[in-house]
Design a protein around this motif. Structure first.
Motif, PDB file in Angstrom:
ATOM      1  N   SER A  48      47.442 -10.200  25.009  1.00 21.53           N
ATOM      2  CA  SER A  48      47.573 -10.680  23.629  1.00 21.53           C
ATOM      3  C   SER A  48      49.039 -10.715  23.222  1.00 21.53           C
ATOM      4  N   LYS A  49      49.796  -9.775  23.749  1.00 21.29           N
ATOM      5  CA  LYS A  49      51.252  -9.800  23.658  1.00 21.29           C
ATOM      6  C   LYS A  49      51.760  -9.508  25.062  1.00 21.29           C
ATOM      7  N   THR A  50      53.041  -9.739  25.302  1.00 21.23           N
ATOM      8  CA  THR A  50      53.554  -9.462  26.647  1.00 21.23           C
ATOM      9  C   THR A  50      53.565  -7.951  26.892  1.00 21.23           C
ATOM     10  N   ASN A  51      53.651  -7.559  28.159  1.00 22.45           N
ATOM     11  CA  ASN A  51      53.633  -6.129  28.498  1.00 22.45           C
ATOM     12  C   ASN A  51      54.810  -5.419  27.846  1.00 22.45           C
ATOM     13  N   ARG A  52      54.563  -4.182  27.415  1.00 19.86           N
ATOM     14  CA  ARG A  52      55.660  -3.408  26.845  1.00 19.86           C
ATOM     15  C   ARG A  52      55.539  -1.923  27.207  1.00 19.86           C
ATOM     16  N   TYR A  53      56.681  -1.296  27.343  1.00 21.42           N
ATOM     17  CA  TYR A  53      56.752   0.109  27.773  1.00 21.42           C
ATOM     18  C   TYR A  53      57.651   0.859  26.797  1.00 21.42           C
ATOM     19  N   GLY A  54      57.317   2.099  26.540  1.00 18.74           N
ATOM     20  CA  GLY A  54      58.138   2.821  25.572  1.00 18.74           C
ATOM     21  C   GLY A  54      58.154   4.313  25.803  1.00 18.74           C
ATOM     22  N   MET A  55      59.128   4.958  25.225  1.00 17.52           N
ATOM     23  CA  MET A  55      59.151   6.423  25.187  1.00 17.52           C
ATOM     24  C   MET A  55      59.793   6.865  23.872  1.00 17.52           C
ATOM     25  N   ASP A  56      59.435   8.040  23.428  1.00 13.37           N
ATOM     26  CA  ASP A  56      60.089   8.578  22.236  1.00 13.37           C
ATOM     27  C   ASP A  56      60.247  10.081  22.384  1.00 13.37           C
ATOM     28  N   PHE A  57      61.081  10.660  21.551  1.00 12.90           N
ATOM     29  CA  PHE A  57      61.255  12.117  21.571  1.00 12.90           C
ATOM     30  C   PHE A  57      61.616  12.598  20.176  1.00 12.90           C
ATOM     31  N   SER A  58      61.421  13.891  19.974  1.00 14.50           N
ATOM     32  CA  SER A  58      61.795  14.529  18.710  1.00 14.50           C
ATOM     33  C   SER A  58      62.024  16.010  18.997  1.00 14.50           C
ATOM     34  N   ARG A  59      63.059  16.569  18.384  1.00 16.84           N
ATOM     35  CA  ARG A  59      63.361  17.976  18.674  1.00 16.84           C
ATOM     36  C   ARG A  59      64.137  18.596  17.521  1.00 16.84           C
ATOM     37  N   ASN A  60      63.851  19.835  17.220  1.00 14.74           N
ATOM     38  CA  ASN A  60      64.650  20.568  16.242  1.00 14.74           C
ATOM     39  C   ASN A  60      65.836  21.193  16.962  1.00 14.74           C
ATOM     40  N   ILE A  61      67.042  20.859  16.498  1.00 13.52           N
ATOM     41  CA  ILE A  61      68.240  21.452  17.105  1.00 13.52           C
ATOM     42  C   ILE A  61      68.469  22.829  16.496  1.00 13.52           C
ATOM     43  N   THR A  62      68.362  22.922  15.183  1.00  9.69           N
ATOM     44  CA  THR A  62      68.390  24.219  14.497  1.00  9.69           C
ATOM     45  C   THR A  62      67.240  24.213  13.497  1.00  9.69           C
ATOM     46  N   PRO A  84      57.133  26.427  29.865  1.00  7.10           N
ATOM     47  CA  PRO A  84      57.957  25.402  29.186  1.00  7.10           C
ATOM     48  C   PRO A  84      57.143  24.203  28.715  1.00  7.10           C
ATOM     49  N   LEU A  85      56.128  23.800  29.492  1.00  5.24           N
ATOM     50  CA  LEU A  85      55.245  22.726  29.043  1.00  5.24           C
ATOM     51  C   LEU A  85      54.107  23.349  28.236  1.00  5.24           C
ATOM     52  N   LYS A  86      54.151  23.155  26.924  1.00  2.26           N
ATOM     53  CA  LYS A  86      53.145  23.824  26.086  1.00  2.26           C
ATOM     54  C   LYS A  86      51.922  22.940  25.862  1.00  2.26           C
ATOM     55  N   THR A  87      52.139  21.621  25.720  1.00  2.00           N
ATOM     56  CA  THR A  87      51.014  20.732  25.448  1.00  2.00           C
ATOM     57  C   THR A  87      51.142  19.464  26.271  1.00  2.00           C
ATOM     58  N   LYS A  92      49.074   6.413  25.664  1.00  2.00           N
ATOM     59  CA  LYS A  92      50.203   7.275  25.282  1.00  2.00           C
ATOM     60  C   LYS A  92      50.017   8.620  25.960  1.00  2.00           C
ATOM     61  N   THR A  93      51.064   9.099  26.601  1.00  2.00           N
ATOM     62  CA  THR A  93      51.027  10.433  27.214  1.00  2.00           C
ATOM     63  C   THR A  93      52.036  11.292  26.469  1.00  2.00           C
ATOM     64  N   TYR A  94      51.568  12.421  25.960  1.00  2.00           N
ATOM     65  CA  TYR A  94      52.434  13.270  25.126  1.00  2.00           C
ATOM     66  C   TYR A  94      52.687  14.606  25.826  1.00  2.00           C
ATOM     67  N   PHE A  95      53.919  15.050  25.764  1.00  2.00           N
ATOM     68  CA  PHE A  95      54.292  16.369  26.303  1.00  2.00           C
ATOM     69  C   PHE A  95      55.058  17.134  25.232  1.00  2.00           C
ATOM     70  N   LEU A  96      54.721  18.389  25.058  1.00  2.00           N
ATOM     71  CA  LEU A  96      55.618  19.283  24.306  1.00  2.00           C
ATOM     72  C   LEU A  96      56.292  20.132  25.379  1.00  2.00           C
ATOM     73  N   LEU A  97      57.501  19.738  25.739  1.00  2.00           N
ATOM     74  CA  LEU A  97      58.198  20.326  26.884  1.00  2.00           C
ATOM     75  C   LEU A  97      59.521  20.897  26.397  1.00  2.00           C
ATOM     76  N   TYR A  98      59.777  22.145  26.679  1.00  2.00           N
ATOM     77  CA  TYR A  98      61.004  22.823  26.222  1.00  2.00           C
ATOM     78  C   TYR A  98      61.225  22.549  24.727  1.00  2.00           C
ATOM     79  N   ASP A  99      60.188  22.745  23.938  1.00  2.00           N
ATOM     80  CA  ASP A  99      60.246  22.573  22.478  1.00  2.00           C
ATOM     81  C   ASP A  99      60.662  21.160  22.056  1.00  2.00           C
ATOM     82  N   THR A 100      60.424  20.186  22.900  1.00  5.59           N
ATOM     83  CA  THR A 100      60.735  18.794  22.561  1.00  5.59           C
ATOM     84  C   THR A 100      59.455  17.962  22.663  1.00  5.59           C
ATOM     85  N   ASP A 101      59.180  17.162  21.616  1.00  5.55           N
ATOM     86  CA  ASP A 101      58.040  16.235  21.686  1.00  5.55           C
ATOM     87  C   ASP A 101      58.489  15.020  22.482  1.00  5.55           C
ATOM     88  N   ILE A 102      57.727  14.665  23.511  1.00 10.02           N
ATOM     89  CA  ILE A 102      58.077  13.488  24.319  1.00 10.02           C
ATOM     90  C   ILE A 102      56.810  12.649  24.519  1.00 10.02           C
TER      91      ILE A 102
END
Lengths: 431, 357
Positions: free
Chosen positions: A229-243, A178-181, A210-220
């Motif tokens: 230089s700027k205040t601390n910041r944390y983030g996450m993103d995802f992308s997935r094809n539904i069809t 399930p974890l491809k990358t 940045k830590t990237y996972f291709l997990l269950y066909d979803t980019d995370i």
């Protein structure tokens, strides 16, 4: 007679074969690997602005200029993209030069967008050092998690942008299951006098990853930034094809201790500090008739509330009235510098919708792509709407005609922009 | 006279069936397994899997063998290949094979298939003659891991052409990447396919974006799944096979009726004409679930690319949905090449140019 017929047949056949060969020729010199590559594009862009003389930003920016209904602007741009490869090392540079003729006269600006060295000892590791754009995030019009990039222009998100000087690495690992990358990208970003000094507080060495996972066909992606230089910041993103024709994506960013400066209608400056949570949700959908829809909702907690923007516009009006009555522009200059220019950034408010519909080659009009883009400010119900026509029928040449109309009530974001319409024609030649 | 002719025809009809049955019975299939039962799942590691289950040519489980090399630090794959060959195994199935094990199996003339399924289902798939032909056809079209150059030509009804040149790499059943070399407006763009996931990277513009199999990065009749094509056997199974017979249309070819394994595959059904001797495709009709024709793909100009790669160098396609338009794909410099899996990742997409030699 038979001989002539045979010769005729042979000639016809060889002509046919030559034609067939010509039809499907593949000259191997086209694929020859060369260590040095130089490409890029030349661009001409003319813009006609329809001015809104009663708008707050027109009063702010053009109060001491002659009153005109329209203004034109001409831009000549060259973007040079060069690279040189030797073994596992590659040097890469992008230089952008703009010549602009506007109501302020001619101006020229040359900017090194990118200039870095890459070391690629293996496909698992690579290192980059120099000026580059990192392009983090999954959104099309906005990227709240792109902590180390300059902001996109949502009206033209595909424009090339200037990067920052960084040292970065990529560690990539592939798996079965399930974890491809998995990949890890640490980044060091110095901010000192003359190095990235427009990013934030100087004399700081910042660190992001940045830590990237291709997990269950979803980019995370999971992302963080620290360093001062700027205040601390944390983030996450995802992308997935539904069809096979439907994609969804999203971003979430937490900005710790964000400091917002804003003014009231008297020009008194206020400071507020809080943790800001920004997020974006989007989708891309392709219909059977080749229409692509991109839809995004963006919440920017660092933006101004509707009442704060109204106070700002009201202060500009006061400053303008003072200028008209006494010739004193000090209030207008104060408004211009208010809150470190935050009011003048693209999309200064909190909640936006982006919708783009583009139709590939409608009615069999080859190489024509008409599209319609709308950006809606949910808070004050103002919006921009922009029809666009793109033609790519000539090899390496791209023609684009785009109009934008800005609509909104008084004291709304798009209702108070200095222009209420814009028509732009762009010719770009790639080489 | 009639009786004699009839007898000859009967014998001629029976001989290939008997020969096929004999060949089938002679097959001995070993499957890398996570358990000792036929219902176990196939192991991802051919060299270091816990067990091998051995089946006869009728699909009967005849033996479960402990893998004697599963704890070896090096060379487990090649030793396992020799071990299985010594046991008379003719076909090996696993989810993935290492390069050294593939090399050893090739030198032992052992066939191998990479499949993701329960052990017994995989054996049934391999014993299905249609699927065997399909898997053979995949291997004849291209090596499992290779690089190639392609020119894509979109031809309009008025004869006007638009050309694109790509460098492409493929590994295993589910990994393909492509890099545009020309025209200048597209140079540096890269595409990646990992199973049904597809991305497009446009340099200087943004990060890789997800694209869909039905779109086309180059326009024209070929869509993204045609350009970044995986092995047919990894996306389709053979529902029905028409074998060569007396009919003129089928004298020297098979017709395979393929069905998509999942809904995410670009075409629901394929009808594939296969050259019987070369085991190469001649023509493919791409169909919807309701058998409506979406496009036809023609394979032409079979050429020897060296290193035992003999395959069509030109693929043409037309479509009733794009009347008068034609797209052509020309192959050059197809070469076996081994890549690290990491080449086929989003993070590596901007670096694909570094693979060109």
């Amino acid at each position: 007679m038979r001989l002539w017929a045979a010769i005729g047949t042979l000639l016809a056949l060889s002509y046919g074969m030559a034609l067939a060969e010509e039809e499907y020729s593949f000259d191997l010199s086209e694929i020859e690997e060369k260590p040095l590559h130089i490409g890029g594009y030349l661009e001409f862009r003319s813009v006609l602005f329809g001015l809104d003389k009663n708008s707050a930003l027109h009063k702010l920016k053009l109060y001491d200029r002659s009153k005109k209904n329209v203004r034109e602007e001409y831009n000549f741009t060259s973007l040079l993209d060069g690279s040189y490869k030797k073994g596992t090392t590659e040097f890469h540079a992008i230089v952008n030069t703009d010549f602009k003729k506007s109501y302020l006269g001619w101006s020229e600006e040359t900017t090194l967008y990118e200039g870095y060295m890459s070391l690629r000892p293996s496909s698992t590791f690579n290192f980059d050092i120099g000026k580059k754009t990192l392009k983090w995030g999954k959104g099309y019009a906005w990227n709240p998690v792109a902590f180390l990039d300059r902001p996109k222009d949502p009206e033209d998100p595909e424009l090339a942008r200037e990067g920052f000087v960084v040292g970065s690495a990529d560690y990539i690992k592939s798996f079965d299951g399930p974890l491809k990358t998995f990949s890890f990208t640490p980044v060091l970003m110095p901010v000192y006098d003359h190095i990235n000094d427009d990013f934030g507080k100087i004399n700081r060495l910042n660190f992001a990853a940045k830590t990237y996972f291709l997990l269950y066909d979803t980019d995370i992606d999971f992302i963080f930034f620290t360093g001062g230089s700027k205040t601390n910041r944390y983030g996450m993103d995802f992308s997935r094809n539904i069809t096979s024709n439907f994609e969804i994506h999203g971003e979430l960013a937490l900005i710790k201790d964000y400091k917002k400066r804003f003014i009231n209608s008297d020009g008194t400056v206020f400071n507020e500090e809080y943790d800001a949570t920004n997020y974006l949700l989007g989708l891309r959908y392709l219909t059977k008739s080749d229409t692509t829809y991109i839809f995004e909702y963006f919440h920017d907690a660092t933006g101004f509330a509707e009442s704060e923007m109204q106070d700002y516009f009201s202060f500009i009006d006061k400053g303008y009235d003072t200028y008209l009555s006494s010739g004193d522009d000090s209030l207008l200059r104060k408004a211009s510098n208010a809150a470190g220019g935050s009011y003048n950034r693209k999309d200064p408010m909190r909640d936006y919708l982006y919708l783009r519909a583009s139709q590939k080659e409608p009615f069999d009009m080859l190489y024509f792509t008409p599209s319609l883009t709308g950006i809606f400010n949910i808070d004050d119900e103002s919006f921009t709407i922009g029809p666009e026509l793109l033609y790519t029928g000539i090899k390496n040449l791209e023609l684009r005609l785009k109009a934008t109309f800005l609509v909104g009530n008084s004291y709304s974001e798009f209702g108070e922009k200095q222009n209420n319409s814009r028509i732009e024609f762009r010719v770009r030649y790639y080489f | 006279m009639k009786k004699t002719l009839f007898s000859i025809l009967v014998v001629l009809a029976i001989v290939p069936v008997v020969a096929y049955a004999a060949q089938k019975d002679a097959a001995k299939i070993a499957v890398a397994s996570n358990g000792k039962e036929a219902a176990s799942s196939i192991s991802t590691k051919a060299g270091k899997c816990p067990y091998y289950l051995i089946f006869d040519g009728t699909g009967e489980l005849i033996e479960a063998v402990d893998n004697p090399y599963k704890d070896e630090k090096k060379g487990a794959g090649s030793q396992m290949a020799d071990f299985l060959a010594n046991k008379g195994v003719t076909v090996v199935i696993a989810e993935t094979f290492g390069e050294k094990m593939i090399e050893a199996m090739r030198s032992n003339s052992t066939d191998y298939f990479q499949l993701q399924a329960a052990v017994l289902d995989a054996v049934k798939t391999v014993l299905n003659p249609g699927n065997q032909i399909l898997m053979k056809l995949d291997r004849n079209l291209n090596p499992e891991s290779y690089e190639s150059y392609r020119k894509l030509i979109n031809i309009e009804p008025n004869g006007r052409k638009r050309e694109y040149v790509l460098f492409t790499t493929k590994k295993g059943a589910d990994k393909v990447a492509g890099l545009f070399l020309s025209p200048a407006s597209e140079k540096g763009r890269s595409t990646l396919r990992l199973d049904e996931n597809m991305w497009l990277y446009i340099p200087n513009v943004g990060k890789p974006i997800r694209i869909t199999s039905l779109q086309s990065v180059v326009g024209g009749v070929f869509n993204n799944s045609d350009i970044l094509r995986l092995d047919y056997a990894s996306e389709y199974f053979v529902e029905k096979m028409e074998e060569p017979n007396d009919k003129e249309e089928l004298s020297d070819k098979y017709i395979l009726h393929l069905k998509a394994k999942t809904k995410t595959v670009a075409y629901d059904k394929l009808k594939m004409w296969v050259d019987k001797d070369k085991v190469l495709p001649i023509r493919i009709d791409c169909l919807t679930e309701a058998s409506m024709l979406i496009k036809t793909i023609y394979f032409k100009e079979t050429k020897d690319f060296g290193d035992k790669i003999v395959r069509p160098a030109v693929i043409e396609t037309d479509s009733p949905l794009h009347k008068g338009y034609k797209s052509v794909m020309i192959f050059a410099k197809i070469k076996k090449r081994t890549f690290e899996d990491e080449v086929f990742t989003l993070t590596f997409m901007p670096n694909l140019e570094s693979l060109r030699q």
